[in-house]
Scaffold this active site. Structure first.
Site, PDB file in Angstrom:
ATOM      1  N   ASP A 137       0.958  -1.240  -0.114  1.00  0.00           N
ATOM      2  CA  ASP A 137      -0.072  -0.005   0.248  1.00  0.00           C
ATOM      3  C   ASP A 137       0.911   1.391  -0.103  1.00  0.00           C
ATOM      4  O   ASP A 137       1.888   1.357   0.261  1.00  0.00           O
ATOM      5  CB  ASP A 137      -0.857   0.138   0.954  1.00  0.00           C
ATOM      6  CG  ASP A 137      -0.246   0.019   2.510  1.00  0.00           C
ATOM      7  OD1 ASP A 137       0.661  -0.972   2.873  1.00  0.00           O
ATOM      8  OD2 ASP A 137      -0.771   0.671   3.336  1.00  0.00           O
ATOM      9  N   GLU A 202       0.426  -1.636   5.769  1.00  0.00           N
ATOM     10  CA  GLU A 202       1.279  -1.221   6.624  1.00  0.00           C
ATOM     11  C   GLU A 202       1.347   0.362   6.757  1.00  0.00           C
ATOM     12  O   GLU A 202       1.445   0.991   8.085  1.00  0.00           O
ATOM     13  CB  GLU A 202       2.897  -1.234   5.891  1.00  0.00           C
ATOM     14  CG  GLU A 202       3.949  -0.797   6.718  1.00  0.00           C
ATOM     15  CD  GLU A 202       4.386   0.709   7.068  1.00  0.00           C
ATOM     16  OE1 GLU A 202       4.839   0.972   8.018  1.00  0.00           O
ATOM     17  OE2 GLU A 202       3.745   1.638   6.017  1.00  0.00           O
TER      18      GLU A 202
HETATM   19  C1  FME Z   1       1.279   3.741  14.367  1.00  0.00           C
HETATM   20  S1  FME Z   1       0.666   2.928  13.016  1.00  0.00           S
HETATM   21  C2  FME Z   1       1.297   3.976  11.595  1.00  0.00           C
HETATM   22  C3  FME Z   1       2.327   3.484  10.871  1.00  0.00           C
HETATM   23  C4  FME Z   1       2.888   4.441  10.114  1.00  0.00           C
HETATM   24  N1  FME Z   1       3.708   3.702   9.317  1.00  0.00           N
HETATM   25  C5  FME Z   1       4.372   4.487   8.212  1.00  0.00           C
HETATM   26  O1  FME Z   1       4.218   5.810   8.217  1.00  0.00           O
HETATM   27  C6  FME Z   1       3.452   5.540  10.752  1.00  0.00           C
HETATM   28  O2  FME Z   1       2.666   6.768  11.224  1.00  0.00           O
HETATM   29  O3  FME Z   1       4.615   5.768  11.428  1.00  0.00           O
HETATM   30 ZN    ZN Z   2       6.867   2.284   3.981  1.00  0.00          ZN
HETATM   31 ZN    ZN Z   3       4.970   5.035   4.428  1.00  0.00          ZN
END
Ligand code: FME
Ligand code: ZN
Ligand code: ZN
Length: 463
Positions: A137, A202
């Site tokens: 994604d 993700e």
């Molecule tokens: C806490 S779940 C969210 C996951 C997200 N990952 C990528 O950007 C992030 O904000 O780090």
């Molecule tokens: Zn990523």
């Molecule tokens: Zn990301």
């Protein structure tokens, strides 16, 4: 091994990697070795140095390196949150498995959420496997701020490919696949099995993806000994590699108080008490920021960050509300005492007065650190290849949260690595882009890393 160009007659093309003549599979400017599928371009001598970027840039699809063409095809699949087309991505990987002669397994971890696993079996099934993870994604776009359609994978005249996911992390998925393809067509086999996992969701926390997958029997059946997952581009010559992550704590503070007419000095209002908590938390933010600023040895991921990301409450200008809330995105550094930190949050709420409570929307409690010294045979193999290739590494703690946290939490050591140097950090940004030469160099890097990782001798636990 590199060929000694001067001794070769001009007009030939020579595959520097295989030390054999290229069989031309396309027109004149891009020559592809039909055996190892490496490409080379331009006049003699042929090199893959980034300094020849402009020479490596191609103008039309006819001259494009096939790995770049595949990358651009994948970028056009609209796996964009909040409604990703996962079906198209799964079909894409199934087709890659068919083309490469790899095993393909689909694991539906939640209705409509499929993890696709492509497998290249090793020669010694007693050994644990290498897991190459990537998420499928991508985050949403603000189309009006882009120079090109973010799902067209436009390539400009210099060789920059503009697309959502160009850095985060569709490049890595294709780099894994193309490295495996090269190694496979060269006829290699390695002791350890290589699994490539392509996972959904993700970008919204992995709750319908890796978080569920690591609990499934299909995951345990992979017997992963070590994993690679995403990193972040590095604008310098160096490559960033992540050995741990900060823990996301998403906290909503709700304050309740006395309501009343907006013209009166109401006592004990929700807003006053919320303001106190906001002040305490933003003072903590300032302290951590100063700590980061004052110590050049500290990197972003080593301190705890927090941002106030939402304020909610109120119904009218002249009505004092009985409830107001503030939401915070904390990223807690791995060396923090989590229990003490939670008590600190509670005490800020209590100090603000009666009726101030907090709740968690995310609260990761299992930070893990993958050792970056030679006590870790996976690190030893990884860093040795980088040294041999003259790549300088900057080991850091990932400031954000990736699926690596789920992998490490079930006891599998993992490194977050996107082989992207000399590249501005544009993940989640407008005009996310990647130069095709940097992308191709990344395929070269995995082509060296995978043989080393998949040949790590049996660990004490495996003999
Ligand atoms: C806490 S779940 C969210 C996951 C997200 N990952 C990528 O950007 C992030 O904000 O780090
Ligand atoms: Zn990523
Ligand atoms: Zn990301």
């Amino acid at each position: 091994a590199r060929c000694s160009h001067s001794t070769r007659p001009t007009g030939w093309r020579w595959c520097c990697f295989m030390e054999r003549p290229l069989t031309l599979t396309r027109g004149s400017s891009w020559a592809h070795c039909s055996y190892c599928h490496r490409g080379a371009t331009g006049p003699w001598p042929l090199t893959f140095q980034l300094t020849t970027r402009s020479a490596m840039t191609s103008k039309g699809p006819e001259e494009e390196h096939p790995s770049v063409t595949l990358f651009r095809q994948y970028l056009r699949i609209r796996t964009v949150q909040p409604k990703p087309d996962y079906g198209a991505a799964v079909a894409f990987f199934e087709e890659r498995a068919r083309q490469l002669g790899l095993g393909c397994q689909k694991v539906e971890v939640a209705p409509g959420y499929v993890v696709t696993v492509l497998t290249w079996p090793g020669t010694n099934p007693a050994l644990s496997s290498i897991l190459l993870n990537s998420h499928t994604d991508v985050v949403p776009v603000f189309k009006e701020h882009w120079s090109h359609d973010p799902f067209e994978a436009f390539k400009d005249s210099e060789g920059y490919i503009y697309a959502r996911g160009a850095q985060d992390m569709k490049c890595v998925s294709i780099q894994y696949l193309e490295a495996v393809r090269r190694l496979k067509v060269e006829g290699h086999r390695f002791p350890r099995t290589i699994h490539m996992t392509f996972v959904p969701d993700e970008e919204v926390g992995g709750h319908q993806g890796m978080e569920l997958f690591v609990q499934r029997p299909e995951f345990h059946a992979l017997r992963a000994g070590f994993a690679l997952d995403e990193g972040i581009a590095n604008p310098t010559d160096a490559f960033t590699v992540f050995y741990s992550e900060r823990s996301p704590w998403w906290v909503r503070v709700t304050s309740t108080g006395r309501p009343g007419h907006g013209s009166l000095f109401i006592e004990d209002t929700a807003a006053e008490k919320l303001h106190k908590v906001v002040s305490s938390i933003l003072a903590f933010r300032e302290k951590e920021w100063q700590r980061l600023q004052s110590n050049p040895h500290l990197k972003e991921g080593a301190v705890t960050s927090v941002n106030l990301t939402k304020l909610e409450g109120g119904v009218a200008y002249n009505v004092v509300p009985a409830t107001m809330s503030a939401s915070f995105d904390f990223r807690v550094a791995p060396d923090v005492d989590f229990k003490a930190f939670e008590e600190q949050l509670q005490s800020w709420c209590q100090a603000a007065g009666e009726g101030v409570t907090l709740e968690f929307a995310q609260k990761w409690m299992h930070p893990q650190v993958t050792p970056t010294d030679d006590s870790n045979p996976w690190w030893a193999a990884f860093s040795r290849v980088c040294k041999d290739m003259n790549l300088s590494l900057e080991p850091e703690i990932m400031p954000a949260a990736t699926d690596s946290r789920y992998i490490r939490a079930v006891g599998v050591p993992a490194l977050g690595f996107s082989p992207l140097n000399r590249t501005p950090v544009l993940l989640h940004d407008h005009d996310e882009r990647l130069h095709e030469a940097v992308f191709l160099r990344g395929v070269d890097i995995y082509t060296r890393l995978l043989p080393a990782l998949a040949s790590v001798p049996a660990l004490p636990s495996e003999s």
